[in-house]
Design a protein around this motif. Sequence first.
Motif, PDB file in Angstrom:
ATOM      1  N   SER A 116      -5.852  -1.070   8.062  1.00 28.28           N
ATOM      2  CA  SER A 116      -5.421   0.303   7.819  1.00 28.28           C
ATOM      3  C   SER A 116      -3.901   0.381   7.779  1.00 28.28           C
ATOM      4  O   SER A 116      -3.215  -0.225   8.581  1.00 28.28           O
ATOM      5  CB  SER A 116      -5.946   1.211   8.930  1.00 28.28           C
ATOM      6  N   PHE A 117      -3.384   1.165   6.845  1.00 26.81           N
ATOM      7  CA  PHE A 117      -1.940   1.326   6.724  1.00 26.81           C
ATOM      8  C   PHE A 117      -1.504   2.734   7.128  1.00 26.81           C
ATOM      9  O   PHE A 117      -0.428   3.169   6.780  1.00 26.81           O
ATOM     10  CB  PHE A 117      -1.485   1.004   5.300  1.00 26.81           C
ATOM     11  N   LYS A 118      -2.308   3.424   7.878  1.00 27.61           N
ATOM     12  CA  LYS A 118      -1.995   4.795   8.279  1.00 27.61           C
ATOM     13  C   LYS A 118      -0.727   4.873   9.130  1.00 27.61           C
ATOM     14  O   LYS A 118      -0.031   5.874   9.093  1.00 27.61           O
ATOM     15  CB  LYS A 118      -3.163   5.399   9.062  1.00 27.61           C
ATOM     16  N   THR A 119      -0.441   3.836   9.905  1.00 29.02           N
ATOM     17  CA  THR A 119       0.701   3.916  10.817  1.00 29.02           C
ATOM     18  C   THR A 119       1.999   3.460  10.185  1.00 29.02           C
ATOM     19  O   THR A 119       3.038   3.518  10.819  1.00 29.02           O
ATOM     20  CB  THR A 119       0.448   3.086  12.083  1.00 29.02           C
ATOM     21  N   TYR A 156       1.590  -4.852  18.867  1.00 26.38           N
ATOM     22  CA  TYR A 156       0.829  -5.070  17.636  1.00 26.38           C
ATOM     23  C   TYR A 156      -0.414  -4.184  17.598  1.00 26.38           C
ATOM     24  O   TYR A 156      -0.757  -3.622  16.553  1.00 26.38           O
ATOM     25  CB  TYR A 156       0.444  -6.544  17.492  1.00 26.38           C
ATOM     26  N   GLN A 157      -1.083  -4.036  18.735  1.00 25.71           N
ATOM     27  CA  GLN A 157      -2.255  -3.162  18.777  1.00 25.71           C
ATOM     28  C   GLN A 157      -1.862  -1.708  18.537  1.00 25.71           C
ATOM     29  O   GLN A 157      -2.563  -0.976  17.839  1.00 25.71           O
ATOM     30  CB  GLN A 157      -2.992  -3.317  20.109  1.00 25.71           C
ATOM     31  N   ARG A 158      -0.738  -1.298  19.088  1.00 27.88           N
ATOM     32  CA  ARG A 158      -0.247   0.064  18.867  1.00 27.88           C
ATOM     33  C   ARG A 158       0.009   0.316  17.384  1.00 27.88           C
ATOM     34  O   ARG A 158      -0.164   1.432  16.889  1.00 27.88           O
ATOM     35  CB  ARG A 158       1.029   0.278  19.678  1.00 27.88           C
ATOM     36  N   ALA A 159       0.398  -0.726  16.667  1.00 24.92           N
ATOM     37  CA  ALA A 159       0.661  -0.618  15.228  1.00 24.92           C
ATOM     38  C   ALA A 159      -0.613  -0.739  14.394  1.00 24.92           C
ATOM     39  O   ALA A 159      -0.544  -0.722  13.165  1.00 24.92           O
ATOM     40  CB  ALA A 159       1.675  -1.675  14.805  1.00 24.92           C
ATOM     41  N   GLY A 160      -1.752  -0.885  15.042  1.00 21.82           N
ATOM     42  CA  GLY A 160      -3.014  -0.912  14.311  1.00 21.82           C
ATOM     43  C   GLY A 160      -3.637  -2.280  14.115  1.00 21.82           C
ATOM     44  O   GLY A 160      -4.669  -2.409  13.453  1.00 21.82           O
ATOM     45  N   PHE A 161      -3.029  -3.322  14.683  1.00 22.29           N
ATOM     46  CA  PHE A 161      -3.626  -4.655  14.599  1.00 22.29           C
ATOM     47  C   PHE A 161      -4.778  -4.754  15.592  1.00 22.29           C
ATOM     48  O   PHE A 161      -4.713  -4.197  16.686  1.00 22.29           O
ATOM     49  CB  PHE A 161      -2.595  -5.741  14.918  1.00 22.29           C
ATOM     50  N   GLN A 162      -5.795  -5.493  15.193  1.00 24.10           N
ATOM     51  CA  GLN A 162      -6.934  -5.736  16.064  1.00 24.10           C
ATOM     52  C   GLN A 162      -7.085  -7.239  16.266  1.00 24.10           C
ATOM     53  O   GLN A 162      -6.846  -8.025  15.342  1.00 24.10           O
ATOM     54  CB  GLN A 162      -8.216  -5.168  15.457  1.00 24.10           C
ATOM     55  N   PRO A 200       0.089  -5.232   0.023  1.00 26.99           N
ATOM     56  CA  PRO A 200      -1.029  -6.001   0.584  1.00 26.99           C
ATOM     57  C   PRO A 200      -2.284  -5.175   0.834  1.00 26.99           C
ATOM     58  O   PRO A 200      -2.231  -3.949   0.961  1.00 26.99           O
ATOM     59  CB  PRO A 200      -0.459  -6.501   1.909  1.00 26.99           C
ATOM     60  N   THR A 201      -3.391  -5.884   0.926  1.00 30.34           N
ATOM     61  CA  THR A 201      -4.652  -5.264   1.322  1.00 30.34           C
ATOM     62  C   THR A 201      -4.826  -5.363   2.836  1.00 30.34           C
ATOM     63  O   THR A 201      -5.556  -4.581   3.427  1.00 30.34           O
ATOM     64  CB  THR A 201      -5.842  -5.961   0.640  1.00 30.34           C
ATOM     65  N   SER A 202      -4.174  -6.354   3.452  1.00 35.54           N
ATOM     66  CA  SER A 202      -4.272  -6.527   4.900  1.00 35.54           C
ATOM     67  C   SER A 202      -3.116  -7.392   5.391  1.00 35.54           C
ATOM     68  O   SER A 202      -2.458  -8.084   4.601  1.00 35.54           O
ATOM     69  CB  SER A 202      -5.607  -7.173   5.280  1.00 35.54           C
ATOM     70  N   PHE A 203      -2.902  -7.329   6.697  1.00 32.35           N
ATOM     71  CA  PHE A 203      -1.901  -8.157   7.364  1.00 32.35           C
ATOM     72  C   PHE A 203      -2.589  -8.998   8.427  1.00 32.35           C
ATOM     73  O   PHE A 203      -3.569  -8.564   9.030  1.00 32.35           O
ATOM     74  CB  PHE A 203      -0.861  -7.292   8.098  1.00 32.35           C
ATOM     75  N   GLY A 204      -2.013 -10.165   8.693  1.00 30.89           N
ATOM     76  CA  GLY A 204      -2.492 -10.985   9.787  1.00 30.89           C
ATOM     77  C   GLY A 204      -1.314 -11.604  10.510  1.00 30.89           C
ATOM     78  O   GLY A 204      -0.210 -11.714   9.961  1.00 30.89           O
ATOM     79  N   MET A 205      -1.546 -11.987  11.753  1.00 28.57           N
ATOM     80  CA  MET A 205      -0.521 -12.681  12.526  1.00 28.57           C
ATOM     81  C   MET A 205      -1.195 -13.397  13.683  1.00 28.57           C
ATOM     82  O   MET A 205      -2.339 -13.120  14.021  1.00 28.57           O
ATOM     83  CB  MET A 205       0.536 -11.708  13.052  1.00 28.57           C
ATOM     84  N   LEU A 230       6.585  -4.185   8.435  1.00 28.58           N
ATOM     85  CA  LEU A 230       5.360  -3.900   7.684  1.00 28.58           C
ATOM     86  C   LEU A 230       5.674  -3.096   6.427  1.00 28.58           C
ATOM     87  O   LEU A 230       5.119  -3.365   5.357  1.00 28.58           O
ATOM     88  CB  LEU A 230       4.357  -3.147   8.563  1.00 28.58           C
ATOM     89  N   GLN A 231       6.574  -2.136   6.561  1.00 25.12           N
ATOM     90  CA  GLN A 231       6.966  -1.335   5.395  1.00 25.12           C
ATOM     91  C   GLN A 231       7.616  -2.222   4.337  1.00 25.12           C
ATOM     92  O   GLN A 231       7.363  -2.071   3.139  1.00 25.12           O
ATOM     93  CB  GLN A 231       7.904  -0.202   5.804  1.00 25.12           C
TER      94      GLN A 231
END
Length: 161
Positions: free
Chosen positions: A153-156, A124-130, A106-111, A97-98
């Motif tokens: 969110s890119f806080k993590t 992935y959820q631990r990294a902030g993916f929903q 990016p404004t967002s990530f998807g997978m 991600l970094q």
Amino acid sequence: MVYQFKLISHEAVERIISWNYDGVYSFYNMDEDLEDLKEFREDAVSNENYWSVYQRDHLIGFFSFHEHEDNHIEIGLGMCPDNVGKGEGFSFLEAGLQKAVELYHPTSFGMAVAEFNKRAIKVYQRAGFQITHLFMQQTNGGEFQFVEMKKISFKTIIAKY
């Protein structure tokens, strides 16, 4: 963990293609879907969107980044079977991600991930993916349920890689 990212080479592609996962995870063996195998072999080399990841000169994985509208980045990834299940997934994902942040801002990530892969979904959820939705996809000679996930969110993301 210290990760080194390199644009993927022909040699790295061939090594990744030879990886074999056990049990239910054999779903991710490249030879399970000849169309995916052909696409990876033809598209990955000399493509600025495909990166091999090394740890102490050992190939441990890869990432692909595909930019969409509104600077949304779709991520693909894989870890060497020798590294799977050893608690390295989160730091590996965070490093990827970094790298994407450095390259694309990016404004967002998807997978998308196979629904049965609860271990990966948890990382992935631990990294902030929903989870955004479930869908069926033709692959590996059948139709399988997948989970689409998104991270806004890119806080993590920690800039230490």
